[in-house]
Design an enzyme around this catalytic site. Structure first.
Site, mmCIF file in Angstrom:
data_model
loop_
_atom_site.group_PDB
_atom_site.id
_atom_site.type_symbol
_atom_site.label_atom_id
_atom_site.label_comp_id
_atom_site.label_asym_id
_atom_site.label_seq_id
_atom_site.Cartn_x
_atom_site.Cartn_y
_atom_site.Cartn_z
ATOM 1 N N PHE A 142 -33.478 38.419 -28.207
ATOM 2 C CA PHE A 142 -32.920 37.208 -28.795
ATOM 3 C C PHE A 142 -33.920 36.665 -29.825
ATOM 4 C CE2 PHE A 142 -31.730 32.760 -29.092
ATOM 5 C CZ PHE A 142 -30.361 32.841 -29.189
ATOM 6 N N ASP A 213 -36.456 36.267 -19.578
ATOM 7 C CA ASP A 213 -35.544 35.272 -20.120
ATOM 8 C C ASP A 213 -34.191 35.473 -19.435
ATOM 9 O OD1 ASP A 213 -33.778 33.730 -21.635
ATOM 10 O OD2 ASP A 213 -34.945 33.987 -23.468
ATOM 11 N N TYR A 238 -27.202 25.500 -21.008
ATOM 12 C CA TYR A 238 -25.878 25.206 -21.574
ATOM 13 C C TYR A 238 -24.939 26.402 -21.600
ATOM 14 C CZ TYR A 238 -28.529 26.816 -25.713
ATOM 15 O OH TYR A 238 -29.322 27.526 -26.577
ATOM 16 N N LYS A 239 -25.369 27.549 -21.057
ATOM 17 C CA LYS A 239 -24.475 28.716 -21.048
ATOM 18 C C LYS A 239 -23.710 28.753 -19.719
ATOM 19 C CE LYS A 239 -27.235 30.887 -24.575
ATOM 20 N NZ LYS A 239 -28.477 31.598 -24.876
ATOM 21 N N ARG A 386 -18.006 39.086 -29.601
ATOM 22 C CA ARG A 386 -18.531 38.905 -28.250
ATOM 23 C C ARG A 386 -17.544 38.082 -27.427
ATOM 24 N NH1 ARG A 386 -24.294 36.049 -27.227
ATOM 25 N NH2 ARG A 386 -23.129 34.321 -28.112
#
Ligand SMILES: *Cc1c(COP(=O)(O)O)cnc(C)c1O
Length: 427
Positions: A142, A213, A238-239, A386
């Site tokens: 990422f 992560d 927030y995911k 995605r």
């Protein structure tokens, strides 16, 4: 869209039965997690397949934030740091997240952003391995993970070196100079899962620390930090934890390292006694030392609601449904749109997180056409569409309907519309 009987004969009956809408509805009726959908505020007419980027709104957030604003902040004002327990909210939310990721309650704290937590732990890990300067990671990690590493290297000069290796070469790259292995457990673009246990053992055998992560893992797959003997971890609120846009992130430091690691952002909230107001910094004894400044109470209060829902869900059921939804999506896309998309995620669900990515040269426009029709996924450059399957609120029929919409867009060529070609600031 009807079931292809010849194809059915060729694959196993159970999997094939899932290919028509009635069968999908039957799977939803048997879903042990079905009731969780009721806990989310989902807009009418939307199939939300982007919970891997921004989780849906838990209904409890509205009332909780209303109360925090009106009573705790509005009426009780500064007294709420004590009376409403604001001052221990990072620890309380951290302990709840710990139960989701296989960690002890005193090993996780909710604070700052994932990027900031990466900086704190990467820098602390380097300092905890004197004489070693190498950080191993992979290309295509990422971006913020790579950018933070580059910033740390620029800051520390010749006390830090990055070794960026393709997954196949990671283990060979770890040697006696290695201070830290930093990897994202579930790849943000492809959903591929790293073997946390094996890579951690390899790094530790060489005397290095590991930093995982968990941004696309927490709440999506069955994470077991202590089972893998992990050293350090960070992750996103927030995911799949449904904490709201820009929610505070979390970090994990294994108990055995807590006395050793010091945050380079030695702010007063990480002090052993912040309200003694002494001039000299002395880190708090445990995980609290990883705090920096005053916690974001509104953000943490929303995150607490999202985490609470996830903590009540059976982790095995979450994982089983996540794998089933991904498998169903791949089957349907390949059946309804044969030869049009390239699968960019592992086909084997055991090697995949809770998302499926397909490559297409016009992926951006196709995704915009889908979003226009209420099927929300996202796009990652250069050509990845995605689709995330948050098991607490995505149903099998949603997957079925999403693919029917995709098929319609492909068959009609609707994605060629001019409105779908221009990229927004956020994709
Ligand atoms: C989403 C995500 C982040 C986000 O970092 P922020 O600081 O919250 O913007 C970091 N790392 C990974 C792997 C992610 O998927």
């Amino acid at each position: 869209m009807s079931m292809d009987r010849a194809a059915c004969a060729a694959v196993d009956r159970a999997a094939c039965a899932a290919l028509d809408r009635a069968a999908c509805a039957a799977l939803d009726r048997d879903d042990p997690l079905a009731a969780f959908r009721e806990e989310f505020d989902l807009p009418e007419g939307v199939i939300y397949l982007d919970g891997n980027s921004l989780g849906a709104l838990p209904k409890a957030v509205r009332s909780r934030l209303g109360d925090v604003v009106a009573r705790e902040w509005g009426a009780d004002l500064i007294r709420s740091w004590n009376t409403a327990g604001w001052i221990t909210l990072p620890q309380r939310v951290g302990a709840r997240i710990a139960s989701i990721i296989g960690a002890g309650a005193d090993e996780v704290i909710a604070a700052d952003s994932t990027s900031v937590n990466l900086f704190k732990l990467v820098t602390a890990a380097l300092a905890a391995r004197p004489g070693r300067r190498v950080i191993v990671t992979e290309p295509g990690n990422f971006p913020t993970d790579l950018y933070i590493l580059q910033g740390v290297r620029d800051l520390l000069g010749d006390r830090a070196e990055l070794r960026v290796m393709e997954p196949g070469g990671l283990e060979d790259a770890i040697d006696g100079d290695t201070a830290l292995l930093l990897l994202t457990q579930v790849h943000y673009k492809t959903g591929r899962i790293h073997d946390m246990g094996r890579l951690t053992a390899t790094a530790q055998a060489a005397g290095a620390l590991t930093l995982w992560d968990l941004s696309h893992s927490a709440g999506a797959i069955d994470v077991d930090l202590n089972g893998a003997n992990a050293d350090l971890a960070v992750g996103c609120g927030y995911k799949y934890l449904n904490g709201g846009p820009g929610a505070p992130a979390f970090l994990f430091v294994a108990r055995r390292h807590q006395a050793l690691l010091r945050s380079p952002l030695s702010g007063w909230m990480g002090h052993a006694a912040p309200f003694e107001f002494s001039d000299a910094y002395a880190p708090a004894p445990g995980i609290d030392r990883m705090l920096c400044g005053t916690p974001s109470i509104l953000g943490l209060s929303a995150l607490e609601m999202g985490v609470d829902i996830m903590a009540r869900a059976d982790r095995r059921a979450v994982r089983a449904k996540s794998m089933a939804l991904g498998d169903l999506f791949i089957r349907l896309v390949e059946q309804e749109c044969p030869g049009q998309f390239i699968l960019r995620s592992p086909r084997d669900a055991r090697e995949r997180g809770s998302q499926v990515s397909f490559g297409h040269a016009d992926g951006y426009a196709i995704m915009q056409a889908l979003i226009d029709r209420g099927v929300i996924g996202d796009f990652r450059a250069p050509d990845v569409m995605r689709f995330g399957f948050a098991p607490l609120y995505v149903r099998h029929v949603d997957v079925f309907d999403a693919v029917a919409t995709l098929k319609d867009i492909m068959d009609s060529g609707a994605w060629r519309g001019a409105a779908y070609q221009t990229r927004g600031a956020v994709t």
